[in-house]
Scaffold this motif. Structure first.
Motif, PDB file in Angstrom:
ATOM      1  N   ALA A  21     -22.015 -25.484  34.170  1.00  0.00           N
ATOM      2  CA  ALA A  21     -20.908 -26.219  33.551  1.00  0.00           C
ATOM      3  C   ALA A  21     -21.019 -26.196  32.035  1.00  0.00           C
ATOM      4  N   LYS A  22     -19.900 -25.929  31.385  1.00  0.00           N
ATOM      5  CA  LYS A  22     -19.817 -25.922  29.923  1.00  0.00           C
ATOM      6  C   LYS A  22     -18.856 -27.034  29.515  1.00  0.00           C
ATOM      7  N   ILE A  23     -19.319 -27.930  28.665  1.00  0.00           N
ATOM      8  CA  ILE A  23     -18.560 -29.108  28.284  1.00  0.00           C
ATOM      9  C   ILE A  23     -18.121 -29.021  26.822  1.00  0.00           C
ATOM     10  N   ASN A  24     -16.858 -29.359  26.570  1.00  0.00           N
ATOM     11  CA  ASN A  24     -16.318 -29.473  25.202  1.00  0.00           C
ATOM     12  C   ASN A  24     -16.574 -28.227  24.362  1.00  0.00           C
ATOM     13  N   THR A  25     -16.206 -27.082  24.921  1.00  0.00           N
ATOM     14  CA  THR A  25     -16.408 -25.816  24.216  1.00  0.00           C
ATOM     15  C   THR A  25     -15.156 -25.338  23.490  1.00  0.00           C
ATOM     16  N   GLY A  26     -14.104 -26.166  23.491  1.00  0.00           N
ATOM     17  CA  GLY A  26     -12.885 -25.781  22.791  1.00  0.00           C
ATOM     18  C   GLY A  26     -12.068 -24.749  23.534  1.00  0.00           C
ATOM     19  N   LEU A  27     -11.834 -24.982  24.821  1.00  0.00           N
ATOM     20  CA  LEU A  27     -11.023 -24.064  25.609  1.00  0.00           C
ATOM     21  C   LEU A  27      -9.638 -23.908  24.991  1.00  0.00           C
ATOM     22  N   SER A  28      -9.152 -22.681  24.941  1.00  0.00           N
ATOM     23  CA  SER A  28      -7.817 -22.415  24.424  1.00  0.00           C
ATOM     24  C   SER A  28      -6.757 -22.815  25.438  1.00  0.00           C
ATOM     25  N   ASP A  29      -5.641 -23.351  24.954  1.00  0.00           N
ATOM     26  CA  ASP A  29      -4.545 -23.712  25.853  1.00  0.00           C
ATOM     27  C   ASP A  29      -4.017 -22.487  26.606  1.00  0.00           C
ATOM     28  N   LYS A  30      -4.181 -21.298  26.035  1.00  0.00           N
ATOM     29  CA  LYS A  30      -3.686 -20.079  26.666  1.00  0.00           C
ATOM     30  C   LYS A  30      -4.401 -19.793  27.980  1.00  0.00           C
ATOM     31  N   GLN A  31      -5.604 -20.347  28.146  1.00  0.00           N
ATOM     32  CA  GLN A  31      -6.339 -20.121  29.391  1.00  0.00           C
ATOM     33  C   GLN A  31      -5.707 -20.872  30.564  1.00  0.00           C
ATOM     34  N   PHE A  32      -4.739 -21.719  30.275  1.00  0.00           N
ATOM     35  CA  PHE A  32      -4.059 -22.468  31.321  1.00  0.00           C
ATOM     36  C   PHE A  32      -2.623 -21.989  31.527  1.00  0.00           C
ATOM     37  N   GLU A  33      -2.298 -20.867  30.909  1.00  0.00           N
ATOM     38  CA  GLU A  33      -0.990 -20.266  31.121  1.00  0.00           C
ATOM     39  C   GLU A  33      -1.060 -19.356  32.343  1.00  0.00           C
ATOM     40  N   PHE A  34      -0.041 -19.403  33.179  1.00  0.00           N
ATOM     41  CA  PHE A  34      -0.034 -18.585  34.392  1.00  0.00           C
ATOM     42  C   PHE A  34       1.356 -18.046  34.636  1.00  0.00           C
ATOM     43  N   VAL A  35       1.432 -16.749  34.822  1.00  0.00           N
ATOM     44  CA  VAL A  35       2.698 -16.086  35.110  1.00  0.00           C
ATOM     45  C   VAL A  35       2.723 -15.723  36.590  1.00  0.00           C
ATOM     46  N   ILE A  36       3.683 -16.246  37.299  1.00  0.00           N
ATOM     47  CA  ILE A  36       3.795 -15.953  38.732  1.00  0.00           C
ATOM     48  C   ILE A  36       4.170 -14.480  38.911  1.00  0.00           C
ATOM     49  N   PRO A  37       3.393 -13.739  39.698  1.00  0.00           N
ATOM     50  CA  PRO A  37       3.665 -12.306  39.868  1.00  0.00           C
ATOM     51  C   PRO A  37       5.063 -12.027  40.402  1.00  0.00           C
ATOM     52  N   GLU A  38       5.626 -10.939  39.950  1.00  0.00           N
ATOM     53  CA  GLU A  38       6.960 -10.538  40.387  1.00  0.00           C
ATOM     54  C   GLU A  38       6.968 -10.308  41.889  1.00  0.00           C
ATOM     55  N   GLY A  39       8.028 -10.724  42.539  1.00  0.00           N
ATOM     56  CA  GLY A  39       8.148 -10.545  43.975  1.00  0.00           C
ATOM     57  C   GLY A  39       7.639 -11.715  44.786  1.00  0.00           C
ATOM     58  N   THR A  40       7.065 -12.723  44.114  1.00  0.00           N
ATOM     59  CA  THR A  40       6.539 -13.897  44.810  1.00  0.00           C
ATOM     60  C   THR A  40       7.677 -14.818  45.241  1.00  0.00           C
ATOM     61  N   ASP A  41       7.561 -15.352  46.447  1.00  0.00           N
ATOM     62  CA  ASP A  41       8.524 -16.346  46.934  1.00  0.00           C
ATOM     63  C   ASP A  41       8.195 -17.686  46.283  1.00  0.00           C
ATOM     64  N   ILE A  42       9.114 -18.214  45.477  1.00  0.00           N
ATOM     65  CA  ILE A  42       8.860 -19.437  44.713  1.00  0.00           C
ATOM     66  C   ILE A  42       9.588 -20.616  45.350  1.00  0.00           C
ATOM     67  N   ILE A  43       8.824 -21.658  45.642  1.00  0.00           N
ATOM     68  CA  ILE A  43       9.391 -22.890  46.199  1.00  0.00           C
ATOM     69  C   ILE A  43       9.278 -23.976  45.131  1.00  0.00           C
ATOM     70  N   ARG A  44      10.405 -24.542  44.767  1.00  0.00           N
ATOM     71  CA  ARG A  44      10.412 -25.580  43.744  1.00  0.00           C
ATOM     72  C   ARG A  44      10.618 -26.942  44.407  1.00  0.00           C
ATOM     73  N   GLU A  45       9.654 -27.837  44.174  1.00  0.00           N
ATOM     74  CA  GLU A  45       9.721 -29.170  44.766  1.00  0.00           C
ATOM     75  C   GLU A  45      10.103 -30.178  43.691  1.00  0.00           C
ATOM     76  N   LEU A  46      10.941 -31.132  44.041  1.00  0.00           N
ATOM     77  CA  LEU A  46      11.377 -32.163  43.115  1.00  0.00           C
ATOM     78  C   LEU A  46      10.615 -33.439  43.394  1.00  0.00           C
ATOM     79  N   THR A  47      10.288 -34.186  42.333  1.00  0.00           N
ATOM     80  CA  THR A  47       9.606 -35.466  42.485  1.00  0.00           C
ATOM     81  C   THR A  47      10.565 -36.491  43.053  1.00  0.00           C
ATOM     82  N   GLN A  48      10.109 -37.209  44.075  1.00  0.00           N
ATOM     83  CA  GLN A  48      10.950 -38.233  44.667  1.00  0.00           C
ATOM     84  C   GLN A  48      10.771 -39.561  43.974  1.00  0.00           C
TER      85      GLN A  48
END
Length: 218
Positions: free
Chosen positions: A191-218
């Motif tokens: 485990a590495k703590i407080n190493t200054g992770l870049s926000d870009k490491q939490f960006e995710f692009v859903i691959p093309e062709g993926t079936d996307i289900i969008r859920e709404l908050t109730q």
């Protein structure tokens, strides 16, 4: 063997640690809560490999998996389980994406209050009001190992107990027991703590062709 594809954090998001030593010390619930909040507030980011074991109520093995966890306050979270049960869970603080490569499917949902009250909050959310949702117990061994047990106050909680174990301020284990008696143990390595992770490491692009289900908050 009954294989549950859905790892620990995914189950929580979608609806949504034990050691024995000879001497130990306990503190009051209020002191335990304050201690845990202080410890977690120091943890602004974490990156670690994990190994997860899941057993059913009878103690029979249900699942074993490995992967990587990354989290950063406020609101950033990344959980990647390796094949053969590969899954990616990403939160940018506004939305959560659960991506299953084998199924070529992704679920996208807003970060609701219910989701923000799951154990992921411990790594990426605001923990100042932790005591409103959980009763906390704390034990310490040899001034180096600290264990916190969180018992949900709400009747509709997704789990019965959550146990965190720290060794010299490093999170090394998490154990969760759900309402069906199933137990998940997650060990964290390197485990590495407080190493200054870049926000870009939490960006995710859903691959093309993926079936996307969008859920709404109730």
């Amino acid at each position: 063997m009954n294989i549950n594809r859905t790892p620990f954090f995914s189950r929580l998001f979608r609806a949504l640690l034990v050691i024995t030593l000879s001497t130990s010390g306990t503190v009051s619930a209020s002191e335990a809560t304050a201690s845990l909040i202080q410890r977690l507030e120091k943890l602004q980011s974490i990156e670690a490999d994990f190994v997860q074991f899941v057993v059913d109520k009878a103690g029979a093995s249900v699942q074993e998996s490995r992967g990587v966890l990354k989290a950063k306050r406020p609101g950033l979270f990344y959980w990647h389980t390796e094949p053969p049960l590969e899954q990616v869970i990403v939160s940018d603080g506004q939305h959560i994406i659960v991506y299953d490569p084998d199924l070529e499917q992704a679920t996208v949902q807003p970060v609701s209050e219910q989701v923000s009250n799951t154990p992921a909050l411990l790594f990426s959310g605001d923990v100042k009001k932790l005591g409103e949702s959980y009763l906390v117990h704390h034990k310490q061994w040899d001034n180096t190992v600290d264990q916190y047990v969180l018992m949900p106050k709400g009747a509709d909680s997704l789990f019965e107990s959550l146990r965190l174990r720290f060794d010299k301020d490093i999170l090394v284990e998490m154990r969760l027991t759900d309402s069906l008696g199933q137990k998940s143990t997650i060990g964290f390595n390197d485990a590495k703590i407080n190493t200054g992770l870049s926000d870009k490491q939490f960006e995710f692009v859903i691959p093309e062709g993926t079936d996307i289900i969008r859920e709404l908050t109730q």
